[in-house]
Design an enzyme around this catalytic site. Structure first.
Site, PDB file in Angstrom:
ATOM      1  CD  GLU A  75      12.464 -10.100  -1.445  1.00 60.14           C
ATOM      2  OE1 GLU A  75      12.138  -8.912  -1.290  1.00 60.14           O
ATOM      3  OE2 GLU A  75      13.031 -10.507  -2.458  1.00 60.14           O
ATOM      4  CE  LYS A  77       5.468  -2.790   2.505  1.00 63.61           C
ATOM      5  NZ  LYS A  77       5.918  -1.603   3.198  1.00 63.61           N
ATOM      6  CG  ASP A 117       8.517   0.119   9.077  1.00 64.66           C
ATOM      7  OD1 ASP A 117       8.405   0.861   8.087  1.00 64.66           O
ATOM      8  OD2 ASP A 117       7.906   0.293  10.141  1.00 64.66           O
ATOM      9  NE  ARG A 166       8.200   5.131  -3.182  1.00 63.51           N
ATOM     10  CZ  ARG A 166       7.075   5.833  -3.208  1.00 63.51           C
ATOM     11  NH1 ARG A 166       6.959   6.898  -2.448  1.00 63.51           N
ATOM     12  NH2 ARG A 166       6.076   5.482  -3.986  1.00 63.51           N
ATOM     13  CE1 TYR A 223      12.556  -5.103  -9.240  1.00 59.37           C
ATOM     14  CE2 TYR A 223      11.834  -2.999  -8.345  1.00 59.37           C
ATOM     15  CZ  TYR A 223      11.740  -3.984  -9.309  1.00 59.37           C
ATOM     16  OH  TYR A 223      10.837  -3.842 -10.325  1.00 59.37           O
ATOM     17  CE  LYS A 266       9.975  -8.039  -3.850  1.00 58.67           C
ATOM     18  NZ  LYS A 266      11.363  -7.642  -3.623  1.00 58.67           N
ATOM     19  CE  LYS A 274       2.200  -2.015   5.425  1.00 58.28           C
ATOM     20  NZ  LYS A 274       1.570  -0.871   5.561  1.00 58.28           N
ATOM     21  CB  CYS A 295      11.686  15.472  42.198  1.00 60.23           C
ATOM     22  SG  CYS A 295      12.865  14.135  41.942  1.00 60.23           S
ATOM     23  CB  CYS A 311      15.091  15.079  45.727  1.00 61.94           C
ATOM     24  SG  CYS A 311      14.752  16.218  44.364  1.00 61.94           S
ATOM     25  CB  CYS A 339      14.035  16.781  39.328  1.00 64.40           C
ATOM     26  SG  CYS A 339      14.754  17.221  40.922  1.00 64.40           S
ATOM     27  CB  CYS A 357      17.834  15.161  42.528  1.00 64.34           C
ATOM     28  SG  CYS A 357      16.626  13.950  41.984  1.00 64.34           S
TER      29      CYS A 357
HETATM   30  S1  IVH Z   1      10.082  -4.554  -3.556  1.00 66.74           S
HETATM   31  C1  IVH Z   1       7.919  -2.226  -7.268  1.00 66.74           C
HETATM   32  N1  IVH Z   1      10.734  -5.719  -1.356  1.00 66.74           N
HETATM   33  O1  IVH Z   1       7.989  -1.251   0.597  1.00 66.74           O
HETATM   34  C2  IVH Z   1       8.064  -2.332  -5.794  1.00 66.74           C
HETATM   35  N2  IVH Z   1       9.925  -3.490  -1.220  1.00 66.74           N
HETATM   36  O2  IVH Z   1       5.329  -0.171  -0.569  1.00 66.74           O
HETATM   37  C3  IVH Z   1       9.352  -2.915  -5.408  1.00 66.74           C
HETATM   38  N3  IVH Z   1       9.895  -2.584   1.059  1.00 66.74           N
HETATM   39  O3  IVH Z   1       9.012   1.440  -1.357  1.00 66.74           O
HETATM   40  C4  IVH Z   1       9.523  -2.968  -3.959  1.00 66.74           C
HETATM   41  N4  IVH Z   1      10.698  -4.369   2.049  1.00 66.74           N
HETATM   42  O4  IVH Z   1      10.549   0.721   0.525  1.00 66.74           O
HETATM   43  C5  IVH Z   1      10.258  -4.593  -1.905  1.00 66.74           C
HETATM   44  N5  IVH Z   1      11.378  -6.915   0.530  1.00 66.74           N
HETATM   45  C6  IVH Z   1      10.922  -5.790  -0.022  1.00 66.74           C
HETATM   46  C7  IVH Z   1      10.610  -4.646   0.745  1.00 66.74           C
HETATM   47  C8  IVH Z   1      10.107  -3.515   0.099  1.00 66.74           C
HETATM   48  C9  IVH Z   1      10.258  -3.128   2.228  1.00 66.74           C
HETATM   49  C10 IVH Z   1       9.339  -1.213   0.919  1.00 66.74           C
HETATM   50  C11 IVH Z   1       9.995  -0.385  -0.139  1.00 66.74           C
HETATM   51  C12 IVH Z   1       8.892   0.099  -1.029  1.00 66.74           C
HETATM   52  C13 IVH Z   1       7.674  -0.152  -0.225  1.00 66.74           C
HETATM   53  C14 IVH Z   1       6.540  -0.480  -1.134  1.00 66.74           C
END
Ligand code: IVH
Length: 670
Positions: A114, A116, A118, A137, A227, A289, A313, A407, A410, A425, A431
Site C-alpha cells: 500500500e 504510505k 502522510d 494515536r 487496517y 505487509k 520511504k 512596495c 506602489c 504594504c 496600492c
Molecule cells: S499500517 C502496525 N498502512 O504510518 C502498523 N500504516 O509508521 C500498522 N501509515 O502510524 C500501520 N499509511 O499512521 C499502515 N498504508 C498504511 C499506512 C500507514 C500511512 C502510517 C500510520 C502509522 C505509521 C507507521
C-alpha cells in the site's frame, strides 16, 4: 408537531439525506441542488434540536458538527498503535524480506503493498455496527478521543453497511487533508489576511484537534482505511480484510497491490515513485505487509513495530538549479510574498521555474544569494520549495540579499506587524493589487457572486479609472462597459444585469464581501445574525462585538477599527444607496412552546440527552433565554456532569435555583 409526527419526519429526512449523500460521495452524481440539500439538512437539525431524544445515533447531522469540546478525554488503546520500521534502500528491503523468510522457516508467503499516506493515524471503534469512538494515536498507548470531529469526515461510516458485521471491531486509517482542500483553505486564509498553513499534514493534525467540530466539518478532511483489528473477524489475509472493510463502506485507496516476490514489491515502489504526485493526498513511501494473518501473528512484534510489515520511504525528489532572481507579489491584504525565479529545471514530471519562499525570515534562514545554486524539492504541495543552497557551488562574489523595503507595486515603505513574519504594504487605498484584489474578493462566488465580471475586466475598468472600490461597480453605465475590449451589446447587458442581480445577495454574504480582515464566511454569517443590521454592527462597542459567537479579541479589534474608518463608512453608505442588503433575514429556530417563557438559564457541564449547544437551542425554542454567566438576574442554573465548582458556588451564594438535567426535562413538559 407531535413527537410521533416528528419521528416519522426525522426518519424520512434521514433516509433522503443519506440517499443524496451516497449518490454524491460514492457515485459522483447529484439529483438536487446544494440549496435543496441544505434545506433538508437544516430541517433535520431543527427537528433534532426540538426533539433531542429522537436523534438517531447515525444521524447525518453529525457530519456538520456543532459540538464544542473544551478538552479531549484520554483513552487507552485496546491494541497499542505501533509505528513501522523504515527502510530507504533496496538493500534494506531485501534484508527485511530475508528476515521474513527466516521467521516463516521458508514457508511460502505473499506481500500486500500500500502507499504510505502522510496524514494522521486514527483508530475507529465500532460497536454493533455504529461508530462509537475515534481516537488519535497519541503516544501509541493512549490517545485523544476526537469522536465529534471524526464524525464530520464523510468517508468514515457512522454505521457500517452489510450483514454479519462483527459486534466489535476497530479500523485504523489515515486522516488527511486532500491537497486541493489544503490549497483552497490557504487561499481562503490569505484572502481574509490570516497567515497560511505550512503543510497539509500538520493542518490535518491541528484540525482533528480543534474544539469546534463545525469548523472541522468545513475543512473537509478525508480518510483512507488500511487496517482491521478485532476478534473472530472471519478473514485469513490482509487482502480479505481490506476487501471486507471496503464492503462495509470504508474508503480504501485503490492503489494497493498483492505481490508475490520482493522483486514485484520493488516494481510496485518504482511504479508509484512519480505517479504518486497525481494522487489527491501526500504520500511519503510504501508500506509492505505480509498478507497472511496467521503468518503475521507468527512473525509478531518487536517492542516498537511489527516484524511482518515495513515502510519504504521515498527520497524527497530534489534537483539543484540557479536562482536567477527574486520577485515580490503583493496580495489583496497587502501581504508581500517573495518568489524564487529559477533557471528552468525538470523535476518529478514538470518543469519548475518558480518556487515559493514564504517570507523574509525564510530567505535569511536559507542565506539565499542571487546566482546561488539552490536545491528545489517537490513535497506534496503543488508549488515546489527551495530547501537549501549548494554551498560548494557558491561564488565568493555573490552578495547577501537585501529584502525590499518598499512596495514593488506602489513604492510605499513596507511594514511588519508585531508577531507576524510577512511584510505588508500599508497603502491599502492606493496600492493597485490591493484595490483590484478587494474588488475580486467582493465579486467572488462566495461573496456577491458576479460571475460576469472577471479579473481582466476589473483590471481594464481600474486602468480606465472607473473602478476603485466595490461601490463604483453600481455606478457603471453602459457606455463605460462598451469601451472595454471584447464587450459588445449582449456581454455588456449581461455584466450590468449581473451587477444589478447582486444587490439581492443576503447580508451575510455582503458582510463577507466588503473584506474586513479576519472576517471569513463563517464569522460574517455569525456577525450578521447576531447584530441583524449593518447599522448595529457599525456602532457596536468592542465589548458588544466580543459577545458575538466566534468573535475573539483579534476579530473584535479588526471589525471595530474597520467600522470606525471614515472611508469604510462612506463606502457602506454608497452600497446602501445602490440597494445592497444590510439586514439579515435569518429566522431563529421556530418556537415549539412557551413553557420556559421569560425564564433565564445558564447551562454548565455535559449532559446525557443534549450536546451543550443543543440544550441552548432547546431553551430558546421553548421561549427561554440563555445567559452566559451567573448573575443576580438568573432564574436557573442547569447543572450537567462535571460542572465547574465556581459556577455552583456563585449560584448558591446568590440563591439561584440549581436544577438537574432531569428536572429541566420535566420543566419542558409544562
Ligand atoms: S499500517 C502496525 N498502512 O504510518 C502498523 N500504516 O509508521 C500498522 N501509515 O502510524 C500501520 N499509511 O499512521 C499502515 N498504508 C498504511 C499506512 C500507514 C500511512 C502510517 C500510520 C502509522 C505509521 C507507521
Amino acid at each position: 408537531m407531535t413527537p410521533v409526527e416528528a419521528k416519522k419526519r426525522i426518519q424520512k429526512l434521514t433516509d433522503e439525506i443519506n440517499y443524496h449523500n451516497e449518490l454524491y460521495y460514492q457515485k459522483n452524481k447529484t439529483e438536487i441542488s446544494d440549496r435543496e440539500f441544505d434545506l433538508l439538512l437544516e430541517e433535520l437539525i431543527q427537528l433534532e434540536g426540538q426533539f433531542p431524544e429522537l436523534r438517531l445515533p447515525d444521524s447525518p447531522t453529525q457530519r456538520v458538527g456543532g459540538t464544542i469540546s473544551k478538552e479531549f478525554e484520554t483513552v487507552t488503546h485496546r491494541y497499542p498503535m505501533l509505528s513501522l520500521g523504515n527502510t530507504y534502500s533496496e538493500e534494506e528491503l531485501r534484508d527485511f524480506d530475508g528476515r521474513v523468510a527466516k521467521g516463516l522457516e521458508d514457508e511460502s508467503y505473499e506481500y500486500f503493498c500500500e502507499l504510505k499516506f502522510d496524514g494522521v493515524s486514527i483508530s475507529l471503534i465500532y460497536e454493533d455496527g455504529l461508530l462509537t469512538r475515534g481516537v488519535t494515536r497519541g503516544d501509541g498507548v493512549r490517545g485523544d478521543d476526537v469522536t465529534h470531529n471524526v464524525r464530520t469526515i464523510r468517508s468514515i461510516p457512522l454505521r457500517v453497511k452489510g450483514k454479519q458485521v462483527p459486534s466489535q471491531f476497530e479500523v485504523r486509517g489515515e486522516v488527511f487533508l486532500p491537497k486541493k482542500e489544503f490549497e483552497r483553505l490557504n487561499k481562503e486564509r490569505e484572502d481574509i489576511g490570516e497567515e497560511t498553513y505550512a503543510n497539509a499534514r500538520n493542518t490535518a493534525s491541528g484540525t482533528l484537534k480543534m474544539q469546534d467540530s463545525s469548523i472541522v466539518a468545513q475543512r473537509r478532511l478525508d480518510c483512507f482505511a488500511y487496517y482491521l483489528l478485532g476478534e473472530d473477524l472471519g478473514v485469513e489475509t490482509h487482502e480479505a480484510a481490506i476487501h471486507k472493510i471496503e464492503s462495509w463502506g470504508f474508503q480504501v485507496s485503490p492503489t494497493y497491490k498483492k505481490c508475490k516476490t520482493i522483486d514485484e514489491v520493488l516494481r510496485y515502489i518504482e511504479h508509484w515513485e512519480s505517479r504518486r504526485q497525481d494522487l489527491p493526498l501526500e504520500t511519503d513511501g510504501v508500506v509492505i505487509k505480509v498478507n497472511n494473518l496467521d503468518q503475521q501473528e507468527r512473525l509478531g512484534f518487536t517492542a516498537k513495530s511489527p516484524r511482518w510489515a515495513i515502510a519504504y520511504k521515498y527520497k524527497a525528489q530534489s534537483v539543484s538549479t540557479r536562482l536567477n532572481g527574486i520577485t515580490y507579489q503583493v496580495g489583496r491584504t497587502g501581504a508581500v510574498t517573495p518568489v524564487a525565479e529559477l533557471e528552468p529545471v525538470f523535476l518529478a514530471g514538470t518543469t519548475v521555474k518558480r518556487a515559493s519562499l514564504h517570507n523574509a525570515n525564510e530567505i535569511a534562514r536559507l542565506d539565499l544569494r542571487i546566482g546561488d545554486y539552490v536545491f528545489v524539492e517537490k513535497g506534496g504541495e503543488i508549488i515546489p520549495k527551495v530547501t537549501g543552497v549548494d554551498m560548494a557551488k557558491r561564488s565568493p562574489s555573490l552578495k547577501p540579499l537585501k529584502y525590499i523595503t518598499k512596495c514593488p507595486e506602489c513604492g510605499t515603505g513596507l511594514v511588519r506587524r508585531e508577531g507576524e513574519a510577512a511584510h505588508y504594504c500599508p497603502n491599502e487605498r492606493g496600492c493597485p493589487p490591493q484595490i483590484k484584489g478587494r474588488i475580486e474578493h467582493f465579486i467572488q462566488r462566495k461573496a456577491m457572486d458576479i460571475d460576469s465580471l472577471g479579473e481582466m475586466t476589473i483590471k481594464q475598468l481600474y486602468d480606465l479609472g472607473l473602478l476603485k472600490t466595490p461601490a463604483d461597480l453600481y455606478d457603471l453605465r453602459k457606455e463605460d462597459i462598451l469601451q472595454l475590449e471584447g464587450f459588445k451589446e449582449t456581454s455588456t447587458k449581461n455584466l450590468l444585469q449581473g451587477i444589478t442581480e447582486s444587490t439581492k445577495t443576503p447580508f451575510e454574504a455582503v458582510l463577507f464581501a466588503v473584506g474586513i480582515r479576519y472576517v471569513g464566511k463563517t464569522v460574517a454569517e455569525k456577525l450578521a445574525r447576531h447584530f441583524k443590521t449593518m447599522d448595529h454592527l457599525m456602532s457596536a462597542s468592542k465589548e458588544e462585538l466580543l459577545q458575538a459567537p466566534e468573535v475573539g479579541e483579534i476579530i473584535a479589534q479588526s471589525v471595530y477599527d474597520w467600522c470606525r474608518d471614515p472611508e469604510n463608512k462612506r463606502e457602506i453608505q454608497r452600497l446602501k444607496k445602490a440597494g445592497l442588503q444590510f439586514e439579515s433575514t435569518y429566522k431563529e429556530a421556530e418556537k415549539v412552546s412557551d413553557v420556559l417563557g421569560g425564564k433565564s438559564f445558564v447551562v454548565s457541564g455535559t449532559f446525557q440527552h443534549y450536546e451543550r449547544e443543543e440544550i441552548k437551542d432547546v431553551i430558546v425554542a421553548h421561549g427561554g433565554k440563555v445567559l452566559s454567566g451567573v448573575s443576580g438576574k438568573l432564574d436557573y442554573l442547569v447543572a450537567g456532569e462535571n460542572m465547574g465548582p465556581a459556577k455552583r458556588e456563585k449560584a448558591e451564594k446568590l440563591g439561584i435555583k440549581i436544577i438537574s438535567e432531569d428536572e429541566f426535562r420535566e420543566m419542558l413538559k409544562g
